[in-house]
Design a protein around this motif. Structure first.
Motif, PDB file in Angstrom:
ATOM      1  N   THR A   1       0.832  -1.204   0.000  1.00 21.73           N
ATOM      2  CA  THR A   1       0.000   0.000   0.000  1.00 21.73           C
ATOM      3  C   THR A   1       0.867   1.254   0.000  1.00 21.73           C
ATOM      4  OG1 THR A   1      -1.698  -1.204   1.220  1.00 21.73           O
ATOM      5  CG2 THR A   1      -1.853   1.192   1.222  1.00 21.73           C
ATOM      6  N   ALA A   2       1.882   1.294   0.831  1.00 25.11           N
ATOM      7  CA  ALA A   2       2.774   2.455   0.883  1.00 25.11           C
ATOM      8  C   ALA A   2       3.527   2.627  -0.423  1.00 25.11           C
ATOM      9  CB  ALA A   2       3.757   2.312   2.041  1.00 25.11           C
ATOM     10  N   LEU A   3       3.935   1.534  -1.032  1.00 33.86           N
ATOM     11  CA  LEU A   3       4.651   1.597  -2.299  1.00 33.86           C
ATOM     12  C   LEU A   3       3.745   2.123  -3.417  1.00 33.86           C
ATOM     13  CD1 LEU A   3       7.438   0.922  -3.467  1.00 33.86           C
ATOM     14  CD2 LEU A   3       6.566  -1.346  -4.018  1.00 33.86           C
ATOM     15  N   GLU A   4       2.513   1.660  -3.463  1.00 31.13           N
ATOM     16  CA  GLU A   4       1.561   2.142  -4.465  1.00 31.13           C
ATOM     17  C   GLU A   4       1.292   3.628  -4.306  1.00 31.13           C
ATOM     18  OE1 GLU A   4      -1.887  -0.297  -3.970  1.00 31.13           O
ATOM     19  OE2 GLU A   4      -1.088  -1.929  -5.181  1.00 31.13           O
ATOM     20  N   GLU A   5       1.118   4.089  -3.055  1.00 30.01           N
ATOM     21  CA  GLU A   5       0.876   5.510  -2.808  1.00 30.01           C
ATOM     22  C   GLU A   5       2.069   6.352  -3.242  1.00 30.01           C
ATOM     23  OE1 GLU A   5      -0.237   6.073   1.252  1.00 30.01           O
ATOM     24  OE2 GLU A   5      -2.015   4.794   1.062  1.00 30.01           O
ATOM     25  N   ARG A   6       3.257   5.875  -2.988  1.00 34.36           N
ATOM     26  CA  ARG A   6       4.461   6.634  -3.375  1.00 34.36           C
ATOM     27  C   ARG A   6       4.591   6.717  -4.887  1.00 34.36           C
ATOM     28  NH1 ARG A   6       7.025  10.919  -2.660  1.00 34.36           N
ATOM     29  NH2 ARG A   6       9.215  10.781  -3.150  1.00 34.36           N
ATOM     30  N   PHE A   7       4.303   5.608  -5.591  1.00 31.98           N
ATOM     31  CA  PHE A   7       4.351   5.640  -7.049  1.00 31.98           C
ATOM     32  C   PHE A   7       3.295   6.591  -7.617  1.00 31.98           C
ATOM     33  CE2 PHE A   7       6.581   1.356  -7.214  1.00 31.98           C
ATOM     34  CZ  PHE A   7       7.771   1.908  -7.666  1.00 31.98           C
ATOM     35  N   LYS A   8       2.135   6.664  -6.995  1.00 39.74           N
ATOM     36  CA  LYS A   8       1.101   7.604  -7.436  1.00 39.74           C
ATOM     37  C   LYS A   8       1.574   9.040  -7.258  1.00 39.74           C
ATOM     38  CE  LYS A   8      -2.836   4.585  -6.599  1.00 39.74           C
ATOM     39  NZ  LYS A   8      -4.016   4.320  -5.751  1.00 39.74           N
ATOM     40  N   GLN A   9       2.226   9.320  -6.116  1.00 42.61           N
ATOM     41  CA  GLN A   9       2.762  10.664  -5.880  1.00 42.61           C
ATOM     42  C   GLN A   9       3.814  11.021  -6.920  1.00 42.61           C
ATOM     43  OE1 GLN A   9       4.269  10.523  -1.900  1.00 42.61           O
ATOM     44  NE2 GLN A   9       2.252  10.728  -0.950  1.00 42.61           N
ATOM     45  N   ILE A  10       4.684  10.099  -7.210  1.00 43.58           N
ATOM     46  CA  ILE A  10       5.731  10.356  -8.207  1.00 43.58           C
ATOM     47  C   ILE A  10       5.116  10.571  -9.576  1.00 43.58           C
ATOM     48  CG2 ILE A  10       7.692   9.314  -9.421  1.00 43.58           C
ATOM     49  CD1 ILE A  10       8.397   7.929  -6.741  1.00 43.58           C
ATOM     50  N   ALA A  11       4.119   9.772  -9.939  1.00 41.72           N
ATOM     51  CA  ALA A  11       3.462   9.926 -11.237  1.00 41.72           C
ATOM     52  C   ALA A  11       2.760  11.277 -11.343  1.00 41.72           C
ATOM     53  CB  ALA A  11       2.456   8.800 -11.452  1.00 41.72           C
ATOM     54  N   GLU A  12       2.136  11.736 -10.255  1.00 42.46           N
ATOM     55  CA  GLU A  12       1.489  13.050 -10.262  1.00 42.46           C
ATOM     56  C   GLU A  12       2.513  14.164 -10.406  1.00 42.46           C
ATOM     57  OE1 GLU A  12      -0.803  13.192  -6.699  1.00 42.46           O
ATOM     58  OE2 GLU A  12      -2.283  11.739  -7.425  1.00 42.46           O
TER      59      GLU A  12
END
Length: 69
Positions: free
Chosen positions: A45-56
């Motif tokens: 979950t933390a990894l997915e959230e971080r990738f979403k932040q980076i993509a944004e």
């Protein structure tokens, strides 16, 4: 050898105990790895959230630059 000596040697032999301990340790590690990397795990979950932040962050400035002349 007497029966008493055989029993005493049997109780002193710990080679089987070591194999059981390694089996329990391997099962515990497999359970922990499964929990960490499962779809509901905190790590995933933390990894997915971080990738979403980076993509944004990546897509944000690129959109503004494309709109500028």
């Amino acid at each position: 050898m007497t029966v008493y000596q055989d029993i005493k040697r049997f109780w002193g032999d710990e080679s089987g105990v070591t194999a059981i301990e390694y089996g329990i340790l391997a099962a515990a590690m497999a359970a922990a790895i499964g929990l960490i990397f499962s779809s509901d795990g905190a790590f995933v979950t933390a990894l997915e959230e971080r990738f979403k932040q980076i993509a944004e962050q990546i897509s944000g400035p690129g959109d503004d630059a494309a709109k500028s002349p």
